[in-house]
Design a protein around this motif. Sequence first.
Motif, PDB file in Angstrom:
ATOM      1  N   LYS A 199       2.376   7.641  -9.434  1.00  0.00           N
ATOM      2  CA  LYS A 199       2.512   8.918  -8.743  1.00  0.00           C
ATOM      3  C   LYS A 199       3.262   9.959  -9.569  1.00  0.00           C
ATOM      4  O   LYS A 199       3.457  11.090  -9.112  1.00  0.00           O
ATOM      5  CB  LYS A 199       3.195   8.710  -7.381  1.00  0.00           C
ATOM      6  CG  LYS A 199       2.256   8.130  -6.334  1.00  0.00           C
ATOM      7  CD  LYS A 199       2.889   8.103  -4.960  1.00  0.00           C
ATOM      8  CE  LYS A 199       1.895   7.668  -3.907  1.00  0.00           C
ATOM      9  NZ  LYS A 199       2.474   7.714  -2.533  1.00  0.00           N
ATOM     10  N   ALA A 204      -2.733  -2.143  -3.274  1.00  0.00           N
ATOM     11  CA  ALA A 204      -2.624  -2.691  -4.630  1.00  0.00           C
ATOM     12  C   ALA A 204      -2.029  -4.084  -4.633  1.00  0.00           C
ATOM     13  O   ALA A 204      -1.219  -4.448  -3.776  1.00  0.00           O
ATOM     14  CB  ALA A 204      -1.782  -1.772  -5.506  1.00  0.00           C
ATOM     15  N   LYS A 222      -5.202   5.906   1.617  1.00  0.00           N
ATOM     16  CA  LYS A 222      -4.251   4.821   1.397  1.00  0.00           C
ATOM     17  C   LYS A 222      -4.736   3.969   0.235  1.00  0.00           C
ATOM     18  O   LYS A 222      -5.888   3.527   0.212  1.00  0.00           O
ATOM     19  CB  LYS A 222      -4.083   3.974   2.657  1.00  0.00           C
ATOM     20  CG  LYS A 222      -3.058   2.856   2.499  1.00  0.00           C
ATOM     21  CD  LYS A 222      -2.843   2.088   3.803  1.00  0.00           C
ATOM     22  CE  LYS A 222      -1.973   2.874   4.782  1.00  0.00           C
ATOM     23  NZ  LYS A 222      -1.592   2.044   5.945  1.00  0.00           N
ATOM     24  N   CYS A 253      -3.886   3.053 -14.647  1.00  0.00           N
ATOM     25  CA  CYS A 253      -3.523   1.634 -14.605  1.00  0.00           C
ATOM     26  C   CYS A 253      -3.817   0.955 -15.947  1.00  0.00           C
ATOM     27  O   CYS A 253      -3.055   0.081 -16.390  1.00  0.00           O
ATOM     28  CB  CYS A 253      -4.285   0.931 -13.488  1.00  0.00           C
ATOM     29  SG  CYS A 253      -3.710   1.349 -11.822  1.00  0.00           S
ATOM     30  N   GLU A 281       6.503  -1.488  -5.497  1.00  0.00           N
ATOM     31  CA  GLU A 281       6.980  -0.137  -5.197  1.00  0.00           C
ATOM     32  C   GLU A 281       7.180   0.647  -6.493  1.00  0.00           C
ATOM     33  O   GLU A 281       6.865   1.844  -6.571  1.00  0.00           O
ATOM     34  CB  GLU A 281       8.300  -0.199  -4.425  1.00  0.00           C
ATOM     35  CG  GLU A 281       8.241  -0.975  -3.112  1.00  0.00           C
ATOM     36  CD  GLU A 281       7.429  -0.263  -2.049  1.00  0.00           C
ATOM     37  OE1 GLU A 281       7.058   0.914  -2.260  1.00  0.00           O
ATOM     38  OE2 GLU A 281       7.154  -0.892  -1.005  1.00  0.00           O
ATOM     39  N   PHE A 301       3.789   1.926  -7.698  1.00  0.00           N
ATOM     40  CA  PHE A 301       3.346   3.137  -7.008  1.00  0.00           C
ATOM     41  C   PHE A 301       4.109   4.366  -7.510  1.00  0.00           C
ATOM     42  O   PHE A 301       3.514   5.438  -7.705  1.00  0.00           O
ATOM     43  CB  PHE A 301       3.523   2.986  -5.496  1.00  0.00           C
ATOM     44  CG  PHE A 301       2.547   2.045  -4.849  1.00  0.00           C
ATOM     45  CD1 PHE A 301       1.197   2.112  -5.139  1.00  0.00           C
ATOM     46  CD2 PHE A 301       2.976   1.080  -3.943  1.00  0.00           C
ATOM     47  CE1 PHE A 301       0.282   1.249  -4.541  1.00  0.00           C
ATOM     48  CE2 PHE A 301       2.078   0.220  -3.341  1.00  0.00           C
ATOM     49  CZ  PHE A 301       0.733   0.302  -3.644  1.00  0.00           C
ATOM     50  N   ASN A 302       5.403   4.220  -7.706  1.00  0.00           N
ATOM     51  CA  ASN A 302       6.196   5.340  -8.214  1.00  0.00           C
ATOM     52  C   ASN A 302       5.722   5.759  -9.604  1.00  0.00           C
ATOM     53  O   ASN A 302       5.723   6.944  -9.944  1.00  0.00           O
ATOM     54  CB  ASN A 302       7.681   4.951  -8.270  1.00  0.00           C
ATOM     55  CG  ASN A 302       8.306   4.839  -6.895  1.00  0.00           C
ATOM     56  OD1 ASN A 302       7.804   5.408  -5.935  1.00  0.00           O
ATOM     57  ND2 ASN A 302       9.383   4.091  -6.793  1.00  0.00           N
ATOM     58  N   SER A 342       0.842  -1.198   0.000  1.00  0.00           N
ATOM     59  CA  SER A 342       0.000   0.000   0.000  1.00  0.00           C
ATOM     60  C   SER A 342       0.874   1.243   0.000  1.00  0.00           C
ATOM     61  O   SER A 342       2.072   1.182   0.304  1.00  0.00           O
ATOM     62  CB  SER A 342      -0.927   0.013   1.225  1.00  0.00           C
ATOM     63  OG  SER A 342      -0.163   0.248   2.402  1.00  0.00           O
ATOM     64  N   THR A 343       0.272   2.364  -0.350  1.00  0.00           N
ATOM     65  CA  THR A 343       0.973   3.645  -0.324  1.00  0.00           C
ATOM     66  C   THR A 343       0.008   4.720   0.153  1.00  0.00           C
ATOM     67  O   THR A 343      -1.193   4.662  -0.135  1.00  0.00           O
ATOM     68  CB  THR A 343       1.531   3.995  -1.714  1.00  0.00           C
ATOM     69  OG1 THR A 343       2.336   5.189  -1.619  1.00  0.00           O
ATOM     70  CG2 THR A 343       0.419   4.258  -2.719  1.00  0.00           C
TER      71      THR A 343
END
Length: 252
Positions: free
Chosen positions: A221, A129, A126, A245, A214, A217-218, A95-96
């Motif tokens: 973002k 994923a 939050k 996505c 990770e 998410f990067n 999660s992020t």
Amino acid sequence: MARRRYELTDKEWLIIEPLLPNKPRGVPRVDDRRVLNGILWRFRSGSPWAEVPERYGPSTTCYNRFVRWRKAGVWDRLLSAVPAGFNGELVMIDSTCVRVHQHGATAKKGSFDHGMGRSRGGLTSKLHALVDAEGRPVGLRLTGGQVHDACEAEALIADIPEGATLLGDKGYDSNAIREAAAARGVWANIPNRSNRTQRYGFSSWLYRQRNLVERFFNRIKQFRGIATRYDKDPANFMAAVKLVCARIWCAA
């Protein structure tokens, strides 16, 4: 005019176009590709809808079509249709946190869940994923920032095919998660917490692949409208995440 790097490529448009509604109602409408590029511009820049450049058509058209298609389930169908090459042998969960901007924090209080909560970073959401072995999204969930990672794990595990291997950090080391995974024939390769009495097998070599979530998410973002949540309505924020996505899958 040259295509800007955040706009749809010809390949992406070829995949997405057949999945969009196509029912003109007499009045000529702004080209769908042009509007989609305007929607992407808004989330890439994090700007208000009113600042969408004129080259993408009226800003109200971009906003209205984005919301109308969200209500019609277009973004959900888009994300569910494009992952034809899902690699389900190895999946990663994490999660992020996403900071909620003051413009998105003014939603009316009530029983409606806005997917916001107080955490160490202040008011946050939050994003949970599940991604495959190529770092492509398979499952998504949105909660308030104070919600523990493990709370959404069982719902995401339901999207994992039987026989897969699940990678997660120590935050997912619970009996409930391991049992839910085992019930689907999934091996949970999760490091044991130091206070765990019953120890489980763990492969540190496989665990090295967990960085793919990770990277995911990067990647999303890079869109400022996702790195920071400006939308009061959680459904609108998630619709933007699903659109981005879908592009990740199209680029695969």
